[in-house]
Design an enzyme around this catalytic site. Sequence first.
Site, mmCIF file in Angstrom:
data_model
loop_
_atom_site.group_PDB
_atom_site.id
_atom_site.type_symbol
_atom_site.label_atom_id
_atom_site.label_comp_id
_atom_site.label_asym_id
_atom_site.label_seq_id
_atom_site.Cartn_x
_atom_site.Cartn_y
_atom_site.Cartn_z
ATOM 1 N N LEU A 90 33.203 -65.371 63.063
ATOM 2 C CA LEU A 90 34.540 -65.363 63.681
ATOM 3 C C LEU A 90 35.299 -66.638 63.331
ATOM 4 C CD1 LEU A 90 33.890 -63.949 67.262
ATOM 5 C CD2 LEU A 90 34.146 -62.743 65.077
ATOM 6 N N GLY A 144 40.484 -67.703 65.498
ATOM 7 C CA GLY A 144 41.040 -68.313 66.709
ATOM 8 C C GLY A 144 42.325 -69.081 66.417
ATOM 9 N N ARG A 180 43.551 -76.396 70.442
ATOM 10 C CA ARG A 180 43.126 -77.724 70.885
ATOM 11 C C ARG A 180 43.032 -78.727 69.745
ATOM 12 N NH1 ARG A 180 38.081 -75.218 74.062
ATOM 13 N NH2 ARG A 180 38.638 -73.456 72.738
ATOM 14 N N TYR A 218 30.087 -68.136 65.402
ATOM 15 C CA TYR A 218 31.424 -68.704 65.412
ATOM 16 C C TYR A 218 31.535 -69.728 64.290
ATOM 17 C CZ TYR A 218 31.702 -66.714 70.141
ATOM 18 O OH TYR A 218 31.698 -65.868 71.212
ATOM 19 N N ASP A 278 33.170 -72.253 64.161
ATOM 20 C CA ASP A 278 33.413 -73.630 64.616
ATOM 21 C C ASP A 278 32.152 -74.289 65.155
ATOM 22 O OD1 ASP A 278 33.086 -72.365 67.059
ATOM 23 O OD2 ASP A 278 34.866 -73.250 67.993
#
Length: 454
Positions: free
Chosen positions: A10, A13, A17, A101, A103
């Site tokens: 994934l 996003g 932030r 993910y 990240d």
Amino acid sequence: MKFPVAVVVLAAGASTRMKSAVPKVLHPIAGWPLMRHVLESVTRLKPARLVGVVAPGAAAVSQAFFPHPTVVQQRPLGTGDAAKAALAALKGHRGPILVVYADTPLITTATLRKLIEACRRDKAAVGVLGFKARDPSPYGRLIVRAGVLDRIVESKDADEAERKIDFCNSGVMCLDGSLAATLLGAIRNSNAKGEFYLTDAVAVARGCGHRAIAVEGDEAEFQGVNSRVELAMAERALQRRLRMAAMEAGATLTDPETVWFSADTRLAADVTVEPNVRFGLGVSVASGTEIKAFCDIEGVRIGKHARVGPFARIRPVSDVADNVHIGNFVELKATKMRRGAKANHLAYLGDSDIGDASNIGAGTIAVNYDGYGKHRTVIGAGAFIGSNSSLVAPLRVGKGANVAAGSVITEDVPAKALALGRARQVIKKGRADPLRAKLKTRAAEAKRQNKRQK
Ligand code: UD1
Ligand code: MG
């Protein structure tokens, strides 16, 4: 029958932030984009398929997934929605689906394998990697009841008691491929962020009577990167890991904390690295070589028993052969230093090929750029370039040639020739003192005139 695994990464996003025009997953640590670290770990699982989920218009992110296909998540409606978007590209897949993910760059292949194996063994519909966090606040909490993973609650949705739980969600999830569509399809968005949380797959599975498990791993592998501060923390953790690996492979780092690695730096056994050295991308160093303090080295293969630095800079794409010496304040760019060649002090060698055992004197400049194009300097074996010479490229200096110090060399020098490219020296006997007297008088006169003007 054991079906192979498929992987979903994934990366769609909103990266809010991070406060950056660059998508979060492309921010680098140890020289590679965050997502590349994840891709390296998952491809070592040899998955049958690997699909990236990207945001609309994120061409650079799609490119970073190449040669793997990507699907577009039209709107960032949450990790559950993103995983669902990937299912379209996994039609016909029957094995486990591993969702990671992009990240979370520090995850290792061994830990991913541990989760997949545990899910197979326990016939779990959903498995997640969890960890005990020193500071659980940024993470979802794993709610385990009587040894069974019951559900995952996000920080923002947790009550006071749940917030105290330190067993956290790494973000890595393994789904039974035959149930994935049903589980993800049942996820709703009634939560604090109004998002479809992938983490709700656990509660959904449990609600249907399926088994969910949590496999514990080491916090060091699960640091997620959501902000610049977390980016710096991940960088630090990865640097520590790379330093340890280099030392375990036989390199000496005299002050490890000050050596900065890229993800692909390769140091052979018996390489010594002094303090304050940075390795950019694409460096390999062979055994017995010494990298002295304060060097910046990128894009070069360095041979055996070479000596580099202190204060040397090497830029891509260079090649430094065995027994070469590169000393202080020497810069190489796209330059080949052949076996035993030396450039010990203060030199710029760009677009050059320096022959075996040649000696490049202090202050030598390969004048490679004329404001429009770059040109090559080729120096034969055993040549001697005297100090403070400018080698105006394109230029060839033959084998064994000698260039006199202080020369500006604009024409090719044949092998064995001596080249002088400087004004002939003039001697005027006994003229030093009269010159001094003249200069002294002139200075005194100037001083008087200055006073009068004031
Ligand atoms: C997520 C987990 C949390 C976990 C943490 C670990 C959820 C709901 N929460 O939180 O339990 O502890 O990771 O780091 O999953 N993404 C998309 N599309 C979206 C939203 C996100 O592709 O619509 C991607 C992002 O690019 C990112 C990943 O999914 O790579 C995670 O998203 P992020 O917003 O960072 O989730 P966290 O808040 O960190
Ligand atoms: Mg995150």
